[in-house]
Design an enzyme around this catalytic site. Structure first.
Site, PDB file in Angstrom:
ATOM      1  N   HIS A   1       0.849  -1.182   0.000  1.00  0.00           N
ATOM      2  CA  HIS A   1       0.000   0.000   0.000  1.00  0.00           C
ATOM      3  C   HIS A   1       0.891   1.241   0.000  1.00  0.00           C
ATOM      4  CE1 HIS A   1      -3.946  -1.930   1.662  1.00  0.00           C
ATOM      5  NE2 HIS A   1      -3.463  -2.541   0.600  1.00  0.00           N
TER       6      HIS A   1
ATOM      7  N   TYR B   1       3.247   6.025  10.184  1.00  0.00           N
ATOM      8  CA  TYR B   1       2.512   4.875   9.646  1.00  0.00           C
ATOM      9  C   TYR B   1       3.474   3.887   8.973  1.00  0.00           C
ATOM     10  CZ  TYR B   1      -1.644   2.403   8.043  1.00  0.00           C
ATOM     11  OH  TYR B   1      -2.619   1.449   7.856  1.00  0.00           O
TER      12      TYR B   1
ATOM     13  N   TYR C   1      -9.903   4.766   6.537  1.00  0.00           N
ATOM     14  CA  TYR C   1     -10.226   5.031   7.946  1.00  0.00           C
ATOM     15  C   TYR C   1     -11.329   6.089   7.980  1.00  0.00           C
ATOM     16  CZ  TYR C   1      -5.837   2.666   9.204  1.00  0.00           C
ATOM     17  OH  TYR C   1      -4.834   1.747   9.378  1.00  0.00           O
TER      18      TYR C   1
ATOM     19  N   LYS D   1      -0.219  -1.104  14.205  1.00  0.00           N
ATOM     20  CA  LYS D   1       1.150  -1.271  14.707  1.00  0.00           C
ATOM     21  C   LYS D   1       1.427  -2.603  15.396  1.00  0.00           C
ATOM     22  CE  LYS D   1       2.860   2.389  13.168  1.00  0.00           C
ATOM     23  NZ  LYS D   1       3.527   2.124  11.901  1.00  0.00           N
TER      24      LYS D   1
ATOM     25  N   PRO E   1      -5.543  -1.097  17.687  1.00  0.00           N
ATOM     26  CA  PRO E   1      -5.229  -1.433  16.292  1.00  0.00           C
ATOM     27  C   PRO E   1      -5.298  -0.259  15.314  1.00  0.00           C
ATOM     28  CG  PRO E   1      -7.439  -2.182  16.859  1.00  0.00           C
ATOM     29  CD  PRO E   1      -6.842  -1.645  18.118  1.00  0.00           C
TER      30      PRO E   1
HETATM   31  C1  PHB Z   1      -6.684  -5.081   9.082  1.00  0.00           C
HETATM   32  O1  PHB Z   1      -6.273  -5.358   7.952  1.00  0.00           O
HETATM   33  O2  PHB Z   1      -7.397  -5.867   9.714  1.00  0.00           O
HETATM   34  C2  PHB Z   1      -6.305  -3.765   9.685  1.00  0.00           C
HETATM   35  C3  PHB Z   1      -5.732  -2.797   8.886  1.00  0.00           C
HETATM   36  C4  PHB Z   1      -5.383  -1.579   9.419  1.00  0.00           C
HETATM   37  C5  PHB Z   1      -5.604  -1.323  10.757  1.00  0.00           C
HETATM   38  C6  PHB Z   1      -6.157  -2.304  11.572  1.00  0.00           C
HETATM   39  C7  PHB Z   1      -6.510  -3.529  11.033  1.00  0.00           C
HETATM   40  O3  PHB Z   1      -5.274  -0.118  11.275  1.00  0.00           O
END
Ligand code: PHB
Ligand code: APR
Length: 389
Positions: free
Chosen positions: A72, A384, A200, A296, A292
């Site tokens: 990504h 990130y 997000y 991280k 989450p």
């Molecule tokens: C996930 O792929 O489950 C995932 C991705 C990004 C995050 C948390 C979980 O910040």
């Protein structure tokens, strides 16, 4: 039995450290509580900083990653109907790799097996002894009998619920904790992801995340109440609520399907300090967990592994103990930066039950600033993709 470095826990952290040490000619023995099938059955997201992928390469366990990982180069933030993309690659020159944790663990087991290094599964009642003395050892039940393994050092890689952290006497450790007043309800579905990169989403109804493992496997999350149970949410309710929290054009493209799994995770941060006691060193989730939001989880383990592997190599290679002495401070300094970032992402994106009008205005202005400022986006991006070790 005797080994140089005993490792408690055969999750991704324990296995990666074990392999790096093995490659330096340092003897290791991994003691895992459960079966290999159970370890590999844990499906967890893998969003990997470059530091992690470099360690996997150093361990000689990155063939699967090279062949199968997604990359990504950016992420999208949605604020109600408004979206903006943070171009991680343009801002930092780096991307993140997407590769499931069970795949990483499977690859590490394969490399460890091929090297003929010992991993003992179904070890019960692991107990550490004489950690601050001259003859440290671990006892455990395995193969129907009590065993004793002597070691120079023992590494606690036994995850958040593992016992090794408690081996640091209570008056010698502090556990810092922050519990958020909500959880994440997550589902995994065999549907094409609605976005190419993570999205997000902040909305008046609470946070949502559109994520994916690969082309045919999506993961979606909703902020939920701590009192909610999985059974309170049918798949229909989940999809309907998700559609209300993501921008309407994205919701219009959403392909829904039955959930393969559905789970609720509370959001919390925890840090155990120090991460060392005598011959015991803590590593990964055994010492700290993050919410989450900043993706991280495994990356915090990677920085510990980096410092500890370097320190043990210096000890066995040159008899130099300085890096071992410095391990806890070095690891914690980076952990706190990652905690800060995960906390900041969590603050920015969630609805808080006690949020005052003042707090809400601050959150709005933080979001506006992030949308409009390259400096602010660069700060997000460099955290990130991962701060340097
Ligand atoms: C996930 O792929 O489950 C995932 C991705 C990004 C995050 C948390 C979980 O910040
Ligand atoms: N004895 C031996 N092994 C144990 C014991 C015990 N008493 N208790 C727990 N374990 C094992 C668990 O069965 C598990 O396989 O330790 C392992 C710990 O693995 P993880 O929980 O995956 O932790 P870690 O290896 O630190 O990986 C970092 O943390 O934030 C998350 O998502 C992230 O899963 C990732 C992980």
């Amino acid at each position: 039995m005797r080994t140089q470095v005993a490792i408690i826990g055969g999750g991704p952290a324990g296995l990666l450290l074990a392999q790096l040490l093995h490659n330096q000619g340092i003897e290791t023995c991994v003691l895992e509580r459960t079966t290999r099938e159970e370890v590999l059955g844990r499906v967890r997201a893998g969003v990997l900083e470059t530091g992690f992928t470099e360690l996997l390469a150093q361990a000689g366990a990155d063939a699967g990653l090279k062949a199968g990982a997604g990359r990504h180069a950016g992420l999208t933030i949605a604020d109600g109907e408004n979206t903006f993309r943070v171009d991680l690659e343009a801002l930092t020159g780096k991307t993140v790799a997407i590769y499931g944790q069970s795949d990483i663990t499977r690859d590490l087991y394969a490399v460890r097996d091929a090297a003929g290094a010992p991993t003992l599964h179904e070890c019960a009642g692991v107990k550490l002894h004489d950690l601050d003395g001259d003859t440290p050892f671990v006892t455990f039940l395995h193969g129907g009998k009590m065993n004793r393994l002597d070691f120079d050092f023992v590494i606690g890689c036994d995850g958040f619920r593992g016992p090794t952290r408690q081996e640091i006497p209570e008056d010698a450790r502090v556990e810092h904790e922050k519990i958020y007043p909500f959880g994440w309800l997550g589902i995994l579905t065999e549907t094409p992801p609605v976005t190419d990169e993570f999205m997000y989403c902040r909305s008046d109804r609470g946070f949502a995340l559109c994520a994916m493992q690969h082309d045919g496997l999506s993961r979606y999350y909703l902020q939920c109440r701590l009192s909610d149970g999985v059974d309170d949410w049918t798949d229909e309710m989940f999809w309907a609520e998700l559609s209300r929290r993501i921008p309407s054009d994205v919701a219009g493209r959403l392909e829904i399907g039955p959930s393969l799994s559905k789970y609720i995770a509370p959001l919390r941060s925890q840090v155990c300090s120090p991460m060392r006691y005598g011959k015991l060193f803590l590593c990964g989730d055994a010492a700290h967990i993050v919410p989450p939001t900043g993706a991280k989880g495994l990356n915090t383990a990677a920085s510990d592994i980096h410092y500890l592997h370097e320190a043990l190599s210096a000890w066995y290679g040159k008899g130099d103990a300085d890096a071992l002495e410095a391990y806890s401070d070095r690891a914690l300094a980076r952990i706190w930066k990652t905690q800060r970032f995960s906390w900041w992402m969590t603050q920015l994106l969630h609805r808080f039950p006690e949020q005052s009008g003042f707090d809400r205005h601050l959150q709005d202005s933080e979001m506006d600033y992030l949308r409009d400022s390259t400096a602010a986006q660069t700060t997000l991006a460099e955290n990130y993709v991962g701060l340097p070790y």
